[in-house]
Design a protein around this motif. Structure first.
Motif, PDB file in Angstrom:
ATOM      1  N   GLN A   4      12.652  13.851   1.631  1.00 24.40           N
ATOM      2  CA  GLN A   4      12.670  12.618   0.842  1.00 24.40           C
ATOM      3  C   GLN A   4      12.493  11.398   1.737  1.00 24.40           C
ATOM      4  N   ALA A   5      13.099  11.457   2.932  1.00 22.78           N
ATOM      5  CA  ALA A   5      12.958  10.335   3.862  1.00 22.78           C
ATOM      6  C   ALA A   5      11.512  10.184   4.321  1.00 22.78           C
ATOM      7  N   ALA A   6      10.839  11.302   4.573  1.00 23.07           N
ATOM      8  CA  ALA A   6       9.436  11.243   4.985  1.00 23.07           C
ATOM      9  C   ALA A   6       8.572  10.660   3.878  1.00 23.07           C
ATOM     10  N   ARG A   7       8.850  11.042   2.638  1.00 28.00           N
ATOM     11  CA  ARG A   7       8.087  10.508   1.507  1.00 28.00           C
ATOM     12  C   ARG A   7       8.350   9.018   1.321  1.00 28.00           C
ATOM     13  N   GLY A   8       9.605   8.637   1.487  1.00 34.38           N
ATOM     14  CA  GLY A   8       9.925   7.221   1.379  1.00 34.38           C
ATOM     15  C   GLY A   8       9.264   6.402   2.470  1.00 34.38           C
ATOM     16  N   TRP A   9       9.193   6.978   3.689  1.00 33.19           N
ATOM     17  CA  TRP A   9       8.561   6.246   4.777  1.00 33.19           C
ATOM     18  C   TRP A   9       7.065   6.077   4.540  1.00 33.19           C
ATOM     19  N   LEU A  10       6.416   7.064   3.914  1.00 31.84           N
ATOM     20  CA  LEU A  10       4.998   6.901   3.589  1.00 31.84           C
ATOM     21  C   LEU A  10       4.812   5.698   2.669  1.00 31.84           C
ATOM     22  N   ALA A  11       5.669   5.585   1.648  1.00 28.21           N
ATOM     23  CA  ALA A  11       5.563   4.459   0.726  1.00 28.21           C
ATOM     24  C   ALA A  11       5.766   3.136   1.459  1.00 28.21           C
ATOM     25  N   ALA A  12       6.764   3.094   2.358  1.00 23.57           N
ATOM     26  CA  ALA A  12       7.010   1.869   3.120  1.00 23.57           C
ATOM     27  C   ALA A  12       5.869   1.586   4.092  1.00 23.57           C
ATOM     28  N   TYR A  13       5.384   2.623   4.740  1.00 23.88           N
ATOM     29  CA  TYR A  13       4.324   2.462   5.731  1.00 23.88           C
ATOM     30  C   TYR A  13       3.030   1.970   5.080  1.00 23.88           C
ATOM     31  N   ALA A  14       2.719   2.479   3.895  1.00 21.37           N
ATOM     32  CA  ALA A  14       1.503   2.066   3.196  1.00 21.37           C
ATOM     33  C   ALA A  14       1.513   0.567   2.917  1.00 21.37           C
ATOM     34  N   ALA A  15       2.720   0.018   2.685  1.00 22.34           N
ATOM     35  CA  ALA A  15       2.828  -1.423   2.439  1.00 22.34           C
ATOM     36  C   ALA A  15       2.899  -2.211   3.737  1.00 22.34           C
ATOM     37  N   TRP A  16       3.775  -1.800   4.655  1.00 16.45           N
ATOM     38  CA  TRP A  16       3.995  -2.581   5.882  1.00 16.45           C
ATOM     39  C   TRP A  16       2.768  -2.622   6.790  1.00 16.45           C
ATOM     40  N   SER A  17       2.039  -1.513   6.907  1.00 16.92           N
ATOM     41  CA  SER A  17       0.901  -1.462   7.823  1.00 16.92           C
ATOM     42  C   SER A  17      -0.183  -2.458   7.457  1.00 16.92           C
ATOM     43  N   ASP A 281       8.808  14.610  -7.548  1.00 13.45           N
ATOM     44  CA  ASP A 281       9.779  14.873  -8.594  1.00 13.45           C
ATOM     45  C   ASP A 281      11.103  15.299  -7.948  1.00 13.45           C
ATOM     46  N   PRO A 282      12.141  14.477  -8.064  1.00 12.22           N
ATOM     47  CA  PRO A 282      12.196  13.187  -8.760  1.00 12.22           C
ATOM     48  C   PRO A 282      11.664  12.052  -7.886  1.00 12.22           C
ATOM     49  N   PRO A 283      11.176  10.977  -8.512  1.00  9.03           N
ATOM     50  CA  PRO A 283      10.615   9.873  -7.720  1.00  9.03           C
ATOM     51  C   PRO A 283      11.661   8.935  -7.152  1.00  9.03           C
ATOM     52  N   GLY A 284      12.899   9.026  -7.643  1.00 11.22           N
ATOM     53  CA  GLY A 284      13.936   8.080  -7.255  1.00 11.22           C
ATOM     54  C   GLY A 284      14.229   8.003  -5.764  1.00 11.22           C
ATOM     55  N   PRO A 285      14.522   9.142  -5.102  1.00  9.19           N
ATOM     56  CA  PRO A 285      14.843   9.064  -3.662  1.00  9.19           C
ATOM     57  C   PRO A 285      13.729   8.472  -2.813  1.00  9.19           C
ATOM     58  N   PRO A 286      12.460   8.905  -2.955  1.00 11.10           N
ATOM     59  CA  PRO A 286      11.404   8.251  -2.154  1.00 11.10           C
ATOM     60  C   PRO A 286      11.284   6.765  -2.452  1.00 11.10           C
ATOM     61  N   LEU A 287      11.497   6.400  -3.722  1.00 11.92           N
ATOM     62  CA  LEU A 287      11.396   4.993  -4.103  1.00 11.92           C
ATOM     63  C   LEU A 287      12.478   4.169  -3.422  1.00 11.92           C
ATOM     64  N   LEU A 288      13.709   4.637  -3.466  1.00  5.75           N
ATOM     65  CA  LEU A 288      14.814   3.913  -2.858  1.00  5.75           C
ATOM     66  C   LEU A 288      14.678   3.858  -1.343  1.00  5.75           C
ATOM     67  N   LEU A 289      14.398   5.011  -0.731  1.00  5.74           N
ATOM     68  CA  LEU A 289      14.269   5.048   0.724  1.00  5.74           C
ATOM     69  C   LEU A 289      13.069   4.234   1.191  1.00  5.74           C
ATOM     70  N   GLY A 290      11.991   4.267   0.420  1.00  3.98           N
ATOM     71  CA  GLY A 290      10.822   3.469   0.767  1.00  3.98           C
ATOM     72  C   GLY A 290      11.114   1.984   0.714  1.00  3.98           C
ATOM     73  N   ALA A 291      11.857   1.551  -0.310  1.00  6.20           N
ATOM     74  CA  ALA A 291      12.208   0.136  -0.425  1.00  6.20           C
ATOM     75  C   ALA A 291      13.073  -0.306   0.750  1.00  6.20           C
ATOM     76  N   LEU A 292      14.052   0.505   1.106  1.00  3.57           N
ATOM     77  CA  LEU A 292      14.917   0.161   2.239  1.00  3.57           C
ATOM     78  C   LEU A 292      14.126   0.138   3.546  1.00  3.57           C
ATOM     79  N   GLY A 293      13.248   1.139   3.725  1.00  2.00           N
ATOM     80  CA  GLY A 293      12.432   1.187   4.932  1.00  2.00           C
ATOM     81  C   GLY A 293      11.500  -0.002   5.037  1.00  2.00           C
ATOM     82  N   LEU A 294      10.950  -0.424   3.909  1.00  2.00           N
ATOM     83  CA  LEU A 294      10.028  -1.563   3.918  1.00  2.00           C
ATOM     84  C   LEU A 294      10.749  -2.850   4.272  1.00  2.00           C
ATOM     85  N   LEU A 295      11.924  -3.055   3.700  1.00  3.45           N
ATOM     86  CA  LEU A 295      12.708  -4.249   4.029  1.00  3.45           C
ATOM     87  C   LEU A 295      13.030  -4.303   5.522  1.00  3.45           C
TER      88      LEU A 295
END
Length: 329
Positions: A4-17, A281-295
């Motif tokens: 889940q952390a890896a998936r969240g980091w992809l979401a954060a990385y896609a935005a931050w990069s 599935d579920p999308p919640g953990p990647p979403l939350l971890l991605g938001a925290l990683g992006l911040l």
């Protein structure tokens, strides 16, 4: 939890990069066109572009967690048969990503140092266009293999430039005012309009073009309450900034531009989370971890850009970028 952390980091990385890579693209464009806007934004764009090697290092968690992020990396049968043997292969995927990040890193350091000329900017910009066309699809769309969009890479590239401009507005130099501020506001309006137009037209074509597979991709992003995520992204990152930028007085205000920059970055972050998180599935953990990683990533970038700016001013106090992009000092 690691997956889940890896998936969240992809979401954060896609935005931050988008901040360092978008800054790089803007510097190359200014290297060809010149203009007062590049000189005014150089104190932010140059240090941000110098962080492209950091973007390469930040890709490591994605490379190490490839099987947890991309279904075709864990099970080759998940990839469409026409591309599985040659394209969606872990080794080839990593090779493409590493090559792109290395090239961006080299170009970023060159333009941040004020070296290169018009020919260098032209060739580098052409390379950037090719690389982003591949990488945007690899990093984001391939989390759900089978979905394609011919306009996605163009929208991704424009949104990266919008990220860089928004970041420049957020960290607006103290002397940014008057015509320079208005120029930045105009660039924000142009890239914001381009981003919204491409995203909206892609949706309209998929939704009303009798394309059930593509429509299903959008439907998944309306489940689990995620429709409110894109609504918030559009409201915070497009509608409100657009309204503020239409006001002539606010277009020349450094404080207003900083507000606009923050709102646009928020909208872009929410948009990228909306693109990636629903693939799981579920999308919640990647979403939350991605938001925290992006911040966390944006906060660190603010400090690093300021530090890099001081370092560039010492190392290259009177050097100009291609096309006359200001002085480091």
């Amino acid at each position: 939890m690691i997956a889940q952390a890896a998936r969240g980091w992809l979401a954060a990385y896609a935005a931050w990069s988008g901040i360092p890579i978008g800054s790089l693209a803007l510097l190359l464009i200014h290297g060809l066109t010149g203009g007062r806007w590049g000189e005014a934004l150089a104190p932010v764009l140059r240090p941000a572009a110098s962080l492209t090697p950091l973007a390469a290092l930040a890709f490591l968690p994605i490379g190490l967690g490839l099987a947890a992020i991309y279904p075709w990396a864990a099970d080759p049968a998940q990839a469409p048969p026409q591309v599985a043997p040659l394209y969606l292969h872990p080794t080839f995927f990593l090779a493409r990503s590493v090559l792109a990040l290395v090239i961006w890193s080299v170009i970023g350091l060159v333009v941040a140092a004020g070296r290169g000329g018009g020919l260098f900017a032209a060739v580098a910009l052409l390379l950037h266009a090719v690389l982003i066309s591949v990488v945007a699809v690899d990093w984001v769309l391939s989390v759900e293999p089978g979905f394609t969009s011919s306009a996605f890479a163009a929208g991704f590239a424009i949104e990266q430039m919008l990220s860089a401009l928004a970041f420049a507005a957020l960290l607006a130099p103290p002397d940014l005012a008057g015509r320079d501020a208005s120029d930045l506001a105009g660039l924000l309006l142009a890239t914001l309009t381009g981003t919204v137009y491409i995203a909206l037209m892609s949706f309209i074509v998929a939704w009303y073009g009798d394309l059930p597979d593509k429509a299903a991709w959008y439907l998944r992003r309306g489940q689990h309450g995620l429709v409110w995520l894109i609504v918030a992204a559009v409201a915070a990152g497009a509608v409100l900034p657009f309204g503020l930028l239409l006001n002539g007085h606010l277009r020349r205000s450094r404080a207003a531009l900083r507000l606009v920059g923050g709102l646009v970055l928020l909208g872009i972050g929410l948009h990228r989370l909306w693109l990636v998180a629903p693939a799981y599935d579920p999308p919640g953990p990647p979403l939350l971890l991605g938001a925290l990683g992006l911040l966390a990533a944006v906060a660190v970038t603010v400090g690093l850009v300021r530090l890099s700016g001081r370092l560039l001013a010492r190392l290259f106090p009177a050097r100009r970028l291609p096309g006359g992009l200001g002085h480091a000092g």
